[in-house]
Design a protein around this motif. Structure first.
Motif, PDB file in Angstrom:
ATOM      1  N   GLN A 625       0.911  -1.225   0.062  1.00 21.79           N
ATOM      2  CA  GLN A 625      -0.107  -0.036  -0.028  1.00 21.79           C
ATOM      3  C   GLN A 625       0.960   1.240  -0.049  1.00 21.79           C
ATOM      4  N   PHE A 626       2.192   1.275   0.850  1.00 21.94           N
ATOM      5  CA  PHE A 626       2.922   2.384   0.932  1.00 21.94           C
ATOM      6  C   PHE A 626       3.472   2.584  -0.555  1.00 21.94           C
ATOM      7  N   LEU A 627       3.969   1.535  -1.350  1.00 22.81           N
ATOM      8  CA  LEU A 627       4.616   1.692  -2.724  1.00 22.81           C
ATOM      9  C   LEU A 627       3.601   2.461  -3.395  1.00 22.81           C
ATOM     10  N   LYS A 628       2.154   1.734  -3.376  1.00 20.15           N
ATOM     11  CA  LYS A 628       1.098   2.541  -4.285  1.00 20.15           C
ATOM     12  C   LYS A 628       1.009   3.910  -4.089  1.00 20.15           C
ATOM     13  N   LEU A 629       1.067   4.251  -2.704  1.00 23.27           N
ATOM     14  CA  LEU A 629       1.078   5.712  -2.169  1.00 23.27           C
ATOM     15  C   LEU A 629       1.938   6.538  -2.682  1.00 23.27           C
ATOM     16  N   MET A 630       3.314   6.183  -2.692  1.00 25.88           N
ATOM     17  CA  MET A 630       4.341   7.005  -3.176  1.00 25.88           C
ATOM     18  C   MET A 630       4.580   7.258  -4.801  1.00 25.88           C
ATOM     19  N   GLU A 631       3.270   6.528  -5.505  1.00 24.90           N
ATOM     20  CA  GLU A 631       3.134   6.503  -6.866  1.00 24.90           C
ATOM     21  C   GLU A 631       2.664   8.028  -7.251  1.00 24.90           C
ATOM     22  N   ALA A 632       1.953   8.354  -6.315  1.00 27.78           N
ATOM     23  CA  ALA A 632       1.261   9.827  -6.371  1.00 27.78           C
ATOM     24  C   ALA A 632       0.954  10.412  -5.059  1.00 27.78           C
ATOM     25  N   PRO A 633       2.161  10.602  -4.197  1.00 27.88           N
ATOM     26  CA  PRO A 633       2.027  11.137  -2.680  1.00 27.88           C
ATOM     27  C   PRO A 633       1.180  12.338  -2.537  1.00 27.88           C
ATOM     28  N   ARG A 634       1.082  13.280  -3.459  1.00 29.52           N
ATOM     29  CA  ARG A 634       0.549  14.424  -3.347  1.00 29.52           C
ATOM     30  C   ARG A 634      -1.116  14.224  -3.687  1.00 29.52           C
TER      31      ARG A 634
END
Length: 953
Positions: A625-634
């Motif tokens: 989930q974190f990796l996915k979040l970091m694809e579009a952090p903003r």
């Protein structure tokens, strides 16, 4: 499935327009049961609904706003609407519209049992992205209320029951427990539901009292027809004819495992087609019940006034009754049981979903002993079969009169989080566990007698040791020697005086002035004191003797213990009773009392380190989930943290972390209130440190399946997680040399014999590692860990050592810290109005009021007031689902050999000639059932089997 460009497109394609309901119960059950989760290795799940993305979808769910990035401002109030209690509750929603969309592609879609894709990222939307529509309230048609108990199966009753697809079922018994429970004749001064004493009632009605354990009343609702049969007044053939009509029907009720047990004890061939159990439904699909209760109470507060005050025991508004429930549940929490919150009783569900207080005056089994029953008895029975059918439909947001086929179809595992747990674990396993209770686990009277003598001898020795160390306790000899003696005020003071005399240290005292003599208090204040050890040995021997005597009483009829087992907690784990088989000590001599009958053996198989394996999977899921979040952090929910200056660079490892990170939380009670940015810096520094530790452990931040995560790697490599922790901790302290290898690589380099020798050499550090592993899994504080290590694992350490050990453990297993962080900040925190039980005051969602939400590996949503509850329920709930799924998947003939179940351990009595074959088959089923969920995150399952003439585990 066509191209999915947005969440709206996803939902449109997913629902495909109006939901088509099966026309019959058979069609509904077939559609639900055939809709199996895709198995690993198949392509069936590709493009199916994301079990996380559908976190709050129900049949007929309605999009309420654009799925925009979450503009979350921490510590700011939000508006919450509360529906009238007469309506089925819905989740709250923000009122403002937002303009942007979260893009969801098919690669984002994850389903329980789905095969791995090249780069899957389990991802979840928030509960408040969807609202459950208000159900249409339709009064169910019904005939005139019955005026008397039925004593025969008249044509009207026969026709109604025969034609109905769904039957509302409730049983009243003359004993609190099971058909094997000892009879408990009440005294004449005991009160009945009518308000009279037994003596007064019998005299007024010319009745007699029959305390024999039996099923007294069978209440049935069949469409508009309702009736309650007094089985005492029916002949045996008519009774069996009545029970035969129940076979093959869908049963609706509350805690139906109890009813099923009593019915099958009388008519063994009667089997329901399916159980619609409101207790199971509440656990599986309505995790928001406690939150709704809090919000309902707070909603009665006007202009900042104090919340409603408690009224008399049986008086008050619905809100006051709900308030009492919260207070009682808070007071009854058992510190030894992480999942001690019990499943919701029917009375609570009635308050929440019907806005009605149920009359439970006749709940006590004593009410069903008199030969003559009253109209009040009858009204009670009819109420217990009327409420569950309506509540079940409101839980699923269906009209009150929705056909049973619609209700079953609504339990769609692709649309309702928790439906998989209900249909694949809770409901089918509950039926099999009922059969397990009917069979019972064998108990050897010969072994009991031998063990009882051993325990009495141990108690005598321990008692003399206690009195030799503390002669002042001699006047209390008889009370100390009694398993039910208890501690009087005088004995408590005598023990405190004895400890003061021996150690020179005063016993701590409560605010009331009474000495604190709990095990935790004494072990911390008087470490290694022989008097405490001797008294613990005395109490332990007496307690085990009392327990084995209780088992013998319940096994008096057929030398088998028929303890009940049902899904009885909010986590979805089981509870046992009458007697409780799940707290049987692991002492080998104790368990030897459960011995197989001639020609059989006892096979016990349990999951190895399942709680830790699930945590490894939850950590891996959080990492994905974190990796996915970091694809579009903003665009993420935590963008308010990530947008702080240089924060993304720190998290991504582009800049070295500042000295002093992670930053300690500010004092929110200080004169200068911390700002949102202050909190953002704290939480961001925590995440940056976690990411640093992940990189140091081998994570490349590229793929959730292939990156090295130490906690998961322990199980992939077949290692003992506690030994790895012990080696790492000892190496950090300079007391162990790994030859320049990282602890994980060092453990991998050892042969089986070397690993075995190391386990023996590091027995002490391994014990400390167990305290860390089990204590920190759900985020225990350093102070809590310090006390836990002393009282549960006998550690002798300082608070400073506990602080250091805690920090070191999370550095060693950073994916567990990431799971905690993601739950707390990236979707698991729900602003909510909260009623503070301890302070008897309300806290609004803008004043820090919140709930924490987690998910089991199957996608079932769980909630708690505290972060540790959400973490615990996610893990323990997954464990419950896995074990119950395994029971469901057992071949029929082997399921018939099941005689016991203790959390994640299955116990069978098997014919000697089939023992090995059964062991192999059960091992296969248990591992496959676990890997249904664990393999989604590349965590292997393992079981341990023990076969012998008695229960060995």
């Amino acid at each position: 499935m066509g191209e999915i460009k947005s969440a709206v497109d996803f939902l449109d394609q997913f629902f495909g327009g109006a939901v088509v309901q099966p026309a019959s119960v058979e069609a509904a059950i077939t559609s639900t049961q055939d809709d199996q989760p895709p198995v690993p290795g198949s392509k069936e799940g590709e493009g199916d609904a994301n079990i996380f993305a559908s976190a709050c979808l129900r049949v007929g769910a309605t999009q309420i706003r654009s799925l925009a990035p979450h503009h979350v401002e921490v510590m700011t109030p939000s508006t919450t609407e509360l529906l009238p209690a007469s309506n089925a509750p819905v989740l709250s929603m923000p009122s403002e519209e937002q303009s942007e969309f979260i893009e969801i592609t098919e690669d984002d879609v994850v389903f329980a049992d789905r095969p791995h894709t090249a780069n899957p990222h389990p991802f979840s939307l928030d509960m408040d992205d969807f609202a459950i529509p208000e159900p249409q309230q339709v009064a169910a048609s019904c005939a005139d209320a019955p005026t008397d108990f039925l004593t025969s199966l008249d044509p009207l009753a026969f026709e109604a029951i025969s034609r109905a697809e769904e039957l509302s079922i409730d049983v009243e018994t003359s004993v609190k427990g099971t058909p094997w429970s000892p009879a408990e004749a009440p005294g004449k001064a005991a009160k009945l539901g009518t308000g009279q004493t037994i003596g007064q009632y019998l005299k007024a009605h010319g009745a007699t009292l029959d305390a024999r354990p039996r099923m007294r009343i069978l209440s049935i609702g069949a469409g508009g027809w309702k009736g309650a049969f007094d089985l005492d007044k029916m002949g045996e053939s008519k009774k069996m004819e009545l029970l035969g009509l129940l076979d093959g029907k869908v049963w609706t009720g509350h805690n139906l495992a109890f009813d099923l047990l009593w019915i099958k004890h009388t008519a063994t061939e009667v089997n329901p087609k399916m159980l619609i159990d409101t207790m199971f439904l509440a656990t599986a699909i309505r995790p928001d019940i406690e939150r709704m209760i809090h919000e309902r109470i707070v909603a009665t507060t006007i202009g900042g006034q104090q919340p409603v005050r408690l009224a008399g025991k049986n008086a008050g508004t619905v809100e006051q009754e709900l308030q009492k429930i919260l207070i009682e549940r808070s007071a009854s929490k058992n510190g030894k049981d992480d999942d001690a919150k019990s499943a919701y009783p029917l009375a609570t569900l009635s308050l929440v979903f019907l806005n009605e207080k149920m009359d439970k005056s006749f709940q006590n089994s004593t009410n069903w002993m008199p030969s003559v029953l009253t109209a009040d008895h009858l009204n009670y029975c009819i109420g217990d079969i009327t409420a569950p059918a309506i509540i079940a439909r409101r839980m699923l947001n269906l009209p009150d009169d929705a056909p049973i086929a619609e209700l079953i179809a609504a339990l769609d595992i692709k649309k309702v989080p928790g439906a998989w747990a209900y249909t694949r674990a809770f409901e089918p396993a509950a039926r099999r566990l009922t059969y397990c209770t009917l069979k019972g686990i064998p108990l050897s009277q010969t072994n009991i007698n031998k063990y009882r003598n051993v325990l009495q001898n141990d108690a005598d020795i321990a008692l003399e040791k206690v009195l030799s160390l503390a002669p002042g306790l001699e006047p209390f000899r008889d009370r100390l020697a009694s398993p039910s003696g208890g501690l009087t005020a005088e004995l408590k003071e005598a023990i405190a005086d004895a400890l003061k005399m021996r150690t020179g240290t005063e016993v701590e005292r409560k605010d009331t002035g009474q000495p604190k003599l709990g095990a935790k208090d004494l072990l911390e204040r008087f470490p290694d004191e022989p008097l405490i050890t001797a008294r613990r040995d005395l109490d332990g021997a007496l307690k085990r003797k009392s327990m084995i005597d209780d088992y013998a009483v319940f096994a008096g009829q057929d030398s088998r213990v028929h303890g009940t087992i049902t899904v009885g907690t909010v986590t979805g784990r089981t509870r046992s009773g009458n007697p409780n088989m799940q707290n049987a000590p692991r002492n080998p001599e104790f368990r030897a009392c459960f011995a197989a009958t001639t020609g059989h053996q006892i096979l016990a198989i349990d999951y190895s380190a399942m709680e830790l394996r699930i945590a490894a999977a939850l950590g891996a899921r959080a990492y994905g989930q974190f990796l996915k979040l970091m694809e579009a952090p903003r665009l993420s929910k935590v963008k308010w943290i990530l947008k702080l200056p240089n924060m993304l660079d720190y998290i991504e490892g582009k800049k070295p972390l500042p000295v002093g990170w992670p930053i300690q939380k500010p004092d929110y009670l200080s004169e200068q209130k911390p700002s949102i940015q202050d909190y953002g810096l704290v939480f961001g520094s925590e995440l940056a440190c976690i990411c640093r530790d992940l990189r140091n452990g081998g994570a490349a931040f590229s793929n959730a399946q292939t990156d090295l995560l130490r906690f998961r790697e322990v199980f992939r490599a077949g290692l003992d997680p506690h030994i790895l922790t012990a080696v790492a901790m000892e190496a950090m302290a300079g007391r162990f040399d790994t030859g320049g290898l990282a602890p994980l690589e060092y453990m991998k380099s050892l042969s089986a014999d070397q690993a075995k020798a190391l386990k023996k050499a590091l027995a002490g550090p391994r014990q400390a590692a167990k305290a860390l592993g089990f204590g920190l899994l759900y985020g225990m504080s350093a102070g809590g860990l310090y006390h836990y290590g002393i009282t549960s694992y006998g550690l002798s350490w300082t608070m400073e050592e506990a602080v250091e050990a805690r920090a070191a453990w999370f550095r060693l297993y950073p994916e567990i810290a990431l799971w905690h962080w993601m739950t707390a900040h990236a979707g698991g925190k729900l602003k909510s109005d909260v009623f503070d039980v301890r302070k008897n005051e309300c806290r609004g969602d803008g004043e820090g009021g919140k709930f924490y939400q987690g998910r089991t590996l199957s996608g079932r949503v769980v909630e708690g007031l505290e972060l540790r509850e959400a973490l615990n329920y996610s893990d323990q709930g997954t464990g419950g689902e896995i074990a119950l799924h395994a029971i469901t998947n057992l071949p029929d003939d082997i399921a018939g050999m099941l005689v016991g179940f203790v959390h994640d351990e299955l116990i069978f009595e098997v014919p000697e000639g089939r023992a090995e074959d059964v062991s192999v088959e059960v091992t296969r089923v248990m591992n496959e059932s676990a890997e249904t969920l664990l393999k989604l995150f590349d965590v292997p399952s393992e079981v341990e089997a023990a076969l012998g003439q008695h229960w060995i585990h």
